[in-house]
Design an enzyme around this catalytic site. Structure first.
Site, PDB file in Angstrom:
ATOM      1  N   GLY A  24      13.869  -4.909   8.286  1.00 31.11           N
ATOM      2  CA  GLY A  24      14.499  -6.020   7.676  1.00 31.11           C
ATOM      3  C   GLY A  24      14.375  -6.242   6.192  1.00 31.11           C
ATOM      4  O   GLY A  24      13.998  -5.216   5.664  1.00 31.11           O
ATOM      5  N   GLY A  27      14.729 -11.758   0.130  1.00 32.31           N
ATOM      6  CA  GLY A  27      15.061 -11.883  -1.022  1.00 32.31           C
ATOM      7  C   GLY A  27      14.546 -10.861  -2.215  1.00 32.31           C
ATOM      8  O   GLY A  27      15.086 -10.838  -3.199  1.00 32.31           O
ATOM      9  N   TYR A  30      12.520  -5.240   0.908  1.00 31.33           N
ATOM     10  CA  TYR A  30      12.859  -4.528   1.779  1.00 31.33           C
ATOM     11  C   TYR A  30      11.634  -3.951   2.664  1.00 31.33           C
ATOM     12  O   TYR A  30      10.537  -3.589   2.291  1.00 31.33           O
ATOM     13  CB  TYR A  30      13.780  -3.152   1.692  1.00 31.33           C
ATOM     14  CG  TYR A  30      14.888  -3.783   0.649  1.00 31.33           C
ATOM     15  CD1 TYR A  30      16.135  -3.939   1.092  1.00 31.33           C
ATOM     16  CD2 TYR A  30      14.653  -3.542  -0.740  1.00 31.33           C
ATOM     17  CE1 TYR A  30      17.129  -4.322   0.448  1.00 31.33           C
ATOM     18  CE2 TYR A  30      15.798  -3.828  -1.628  1.00 31.33           C
ATOM     19  CZ  TYR A  30      16.970  -4.087  -1.141  1.00 31.33           C
ATOM     20  OH  TYR A  30      18.075  -4.408  -1.743  1.00 31.33           O
ATOM     21  N   ASP A 154       3.796 -20.335   1.383  1.00 28.42           N
ATOM     22  CA  ASP A 154       5.159 -20.143   1.856  1.00 28.42           C
ATOM     23  C   ASP A 154       4.565 -20.021   3.645  1.00 28.42           C
ATOM     24  O   ASP A 154       5.096 -19.118   4.246  1.00 28.42           O
ATOM     25  CB  ASP A 154       5.654 -19.199   1.602  1.00 28.42           C
ATOM     26  CG  ASP A 154       7.045 -19.041   2.030  1.00 28.42           C
ATOM     27  OD1 ASP A 154       7.513 -20.355   2.510  1.00 28.42           O
ATOM     28  OD2 ASP A 154       7.983 -18.085   2.147  1.00 28.42           O
TER      29      ASP A 154
END
Length: 308
Positions: A24, A27, A30, A154
């Site tokens: 996946g 932003g 990787y 987050d």
């Protein structure tokens, strides 16, 4: 074990890994599936691409936090290394890549599970919800108990993996930072607000990170807001602010108002909406700290055990 002739390989902290496939990308990074050349054990390799010295510092902060937090509900760091870019990459304004080798969780994220439940028209049992929340909160406590405290900033179902036995593991510490920040100037406020807009998911972001005020402060209770949203998502399979988001309403205003609607006839006890409302206080100083959240969940679980 099969031949890796011609397959891409790389070295991280003196260990050789073969690239198997791309898992996946986000932003800022990787993620590849890799195999240790010696042990043949598989891992996830997170590649963080840095375009400036400031981004390098943010990436190294993630490494620092992962190395300093050792807890079963927080993702561990197997090894890491920083790689200067080659000449060709410099044309893309890339200064370096940071490679982090972390475990692979085959059961995926809580968001994966939530999506599956929604498709099947099913839901978590109340016991499952409290068990998952307790594990997530213990991971968050490990961050908050650090000296100085770290905040994840987050927390969301996408950033919680699950072990084979269902144990939740808080991951993706790229947004994590020292929790307690004094906002003394307009520049401080603008800087934190921009950082939050870049790195903290809107549907789980605390109101004080949408509109950062001068002469104010933020602390680890930004995470308590996010945890309240995670609890809502476990119960009702979406963020409590999904509806205003879909309508295109201002999420900053929606979070400040904190008017949470709960589905009727969910089959859950009043303890779930009551706990969510207790955590989703627009004013951070009115929210509980993580120890109080854990104590409340423990009390609820204890009541249920005694009832059985």
């Amino acid at each position: 074990m099969g031949c890796f002739c011609g397959k891409e390989s790389l070295s991280v902290d003196g260990r050789r890994f073969f690239i198997k496939q791309r898992l996946g990308e986000g932003g800022f990074s990787y993620v590849d599936l890799v195999e240790d050349a010696q042990t043949h054990k598989t891992y996830a390799l997170k590649r963080i691409v840095c375009h400036s010295k400031e981004e390098e510092q943010v990436a190294l902060q993630e490494v620092k936090i992962m190395r300093e937090i050792n807890h079963p509900n927080v993702i561990p760091l197997e090894c890491y290394s920083m790689h200067e870019v080659n000449y060709q990459s410099k044309a893309l304004d890339i200064t370096c890549e940071l490679f982090l080798v972390i475990p692979v969780y085959k059961k995926g994220t809580l968001q994966d599970r939530i999506d599956t439940l929604r498709l099947k028209g099913e839901q978590y049992s109340e016991d499952q919800i409290w068990t998952l929340m307790m594990g997530i909160c213990k991971g968050v406590k490990a961050l908050h108990d650090h000296k100085p405290p770290f905040a994840h900033r987050d927390l969301k179902p996408d950033n919680v993996m699950t072990e084979e036995d269902g144990t939740p593991v808080v991951m993706d510490l790229g947004s994590a930072a020292v929790a307690r920040v004094e906002i003394k100037t307009a520049r401080d406020a603008s800087s934190l607000q921009d950082l939050a807009a870049e790195r903290c998911s809107m549907l789980y972001r605390a109101p004080e990170l949408f509109t950062v005020e001068t002469n104010s402060s933020v602390d680890e209770r930004t995470d308590i807001w996010s945890l309240g949203c995670v609890l809502y998502a476990l119960a009702f399979l979406e963020s409590p602010f999904e509806s205003p988001y879909q309508r295109g309403d201002s999420l900053a205003l929606a979070t400040m108002a904190a008017k949470i609607t709960f589905p009727e006839n969910s089959g859950y006890s009043k303890k779930i909406p009551d706990t969510i409302s207790w955590m989703l206080k627009p004013k951070a100083e009115e929210r509980p700290f993580i120890d109080q959240v854990i104590e409340r969940i423990h009390s609820i679980q204890h009541e249920e055990e005694n009832r059985v």
